[in-house]
Design a protein around this motif. Structure first.
Motif, mmCIF file in Angstrom:
data_model
loop_
_atom_site.group_PDB
_atom_site.id
_atom_site.type_symbol
_atom_site.label_atom_id
_atom_site.label_comp_id
_atom_site.label_asym_id
_atom_site.label_seq_id
_atom_site.Cartn_x
_atom_site.Cartn_y
_atom_site.Cartn_z
ATOM 1 N N ARG A 1 0.829 -1.211 0.000
ATOM 2 C CA ARG A 1 0.000 0.000 0.000
ATOM 3 C C ARG A 1 0.860 1.256 0.000
ATOM 4 N NH1 ARG A 1 -1.415 3.544 3.613
ATOM 5 N NH2 ARG A 1 -0.348 2.360 5.254
ATOM 6 N N VAL B 1 1.208 4.131 -3.115
ATOM 7 C CA VAL B 1 0.981 5.567 -2.934
ATOM 8 C C VAL B 1 2.234 6.361 -3.276
ATOM 9 C CG1 VAL B 1 0.461 7.350 -1.222
ATOM 10 C CG2 VAL B 1 -0.804 5.191 -1.202
ATOM 11 N N HIS C 1 2.747 6.435 -7.078
ATOM 12 C CA HIS C 1 1.719 7.260 -7.712
ATOM 13 C C HIS C 1 2.013 8.747 -7.514
ATOM 14 C CE1 HIS C 1 -2.221 8.417 -9.181
ATOM 15 N NE2 HIS C 1 -2.396 9.139 -8.074
ATOM 16 N N ASN C 2 2.359 9.128 -6.283
ATOM 17 C CA ASN C 2 2.658 10.549 -6.012
ATOM 18 C C ASN C 2 3.910 10.998 -6.739
ATOM 19 O OD1 ASN C 2 0.427 10.669 -4.347
ATOM 20 N ND2 ASN C 2 1.604 10.273 -2.475
#
Length: 372
Positions: A223, A227, A230-231
């Protein structure tokens, strides 16, 4: 009631005579249901044997498939094959006849083999889980084929040492008059209870705790990495756009990052863990209650409960190859290779290949194309 331990007769009578109830004081399954369960168990034997045999043949015949994880999965399949051949048929016969017709000595042996093969399968699942934890969470890929073979040998030796005391009478194992298979019986002897607790802790509670902790850590790591990637991708793409002097952006550029590669193998192992938990938690609770609860063990519903719980525990042998066929593409293709050509109705169509994404790699956007 016949006892299959080597406790001196005087001690056994003193501690257990007052606890023995008539052997007929239990409710049996209706005849149609017994026949149905036996037929289903025979189908389970066939599916478990054939499905797991294909797993072993794939790893044996294809050198490219002899990776560390595949060697472990083949060992897990082999333990399920042994369970299907040396334990399940006798349980199926006893479910139909409601009598154990194979003698007291084989009762001990069958009980020992049952725990032996089950414990080996659990040990392999534990090794795989720890390996996934080290790769994804600790970024340490330490398990190669040679080390996998050493771990497999150690797991077989450990499983034998833990299960062997039941065959020499170090615990109370009863000839099935109250269950379709030799099970741990009620006893007040401290040594018997200590061994039963040790056996169940080794088979279920310790592996379950370690695997649960490993998978929770892996899920949290996946997880956070998702994130983070993606960021990072959005920030880099925006910086590239500003360098090009573009003011209007009709549609935000999105990277097609295939996150399934790093999670699919883990998801397959997670499904195996869930199947192991669902199939073995009832049997573990049942065994503990059998050893420690006189009221439960000599209750009229014990035979029905033991039949259902044992049937559920055997379901895990069939569960694994079904999951392999569902989740692993190479396994499906290898299964098709074993089929005769007359059974292959549709021609094989090459599918699209996806680019693999490594969990620890950061992907950025360049002006022309995505680069690593």
């Amino acid at each position: 009631m016949m006892a299959c331990n080597e406790t001196p007769p005087g001690i056994f009578v003193a501690l257990n005579t007052s606890l023995q109830l008539p052997g007929s004081n239990y409710r049996d399954l209706p005849t149609p249901l017994r026949i149905l369960l036996a037929i289903i168990m025979l189908l389970m034997i066939a599916v478990g044997f054939l499905g797991n045999a294909i797993v072993c043949l794939i790893v044996y015949q294809k050198p490219a498939m002899r990776s560390a994880i595949n060697l472990l999965l083949a060992t897990l399949a082999f333990s399920d094959i042994m369970l299907s051949l040396f334990c399940m048929p006798f349980t199926a016969v006893t479910i139909i006849t409601v009598n154990w017709n194979f003698g007291a000595h084989f009762c001990r042996i069958s009980g020992m083999l049952y725990w032996f093969f089950v414990l080996e399968g659990v040990a392999i699942l534990l090794i795989i889980s720890v390996d996934r934890f080290l790769i994804i969470v600790q970024h340490q890929d330490k398990l190669n084929p040679h080390r996998a073979k050493v771990m497999i040998a150690i797991s077989w030796a450990f499983s034998f040492c833990v299960s062997f005391p039941s065959v020499v009478g170090w615990t109370f194992v009863e000839v099935p008059s109250r269950a379709p298979q030799c099970v741990l019986g009620y006893t007040e002897l401290p040594a018997d209870r200590a061994y039963a607790v040790m056996l169940l802790v080794t088979i279920f509670f310790v592996p379950f705790s370690i695997m649960l902790y490993s998978y929770l850590c892996i899920l949290n790591t996946v997880r956070r990495n998702t994130v983070r990637i993606h960021n990072h991708t959005e920030n880099v793409c925006l910086s590239q756009v500003s360098k090009l002097g573009l003011v209007v952006l009709p549609k935000a550029h999105q990277m097609n990052v295939d996150m399934s590669f790093k999670t699919r193998a883990f998801t397959t192992i997670l499904i195996l863990f869930v199947g192991f938990s669902l199939c073995w938690l009832p049997h573990t609770v049942f065994s503990l209650m059998s050893v420690f609860s006189r009221q439960f063990y000599y209750g009229p519903s014990f035979y029905i409960t033991s039949t259902c719980v044992l049937w559920l525990s055997y379901l895990k042998s069939v569960f694994n190859p079904v999951i392999y066929c569902w989740r692993i593409k190479k396994f499906r293709e290898a299964c098709l290779d074993f089929l005769p050509k007359t059974f292959k109705l549709f021609p094989k169509v090459p599918g699209r290949t996806k680019r693999r994404v490594r969990p620890s790699t950061i992907y950025v956007c360049s002006e022309n194309q995505s680069a690593v």
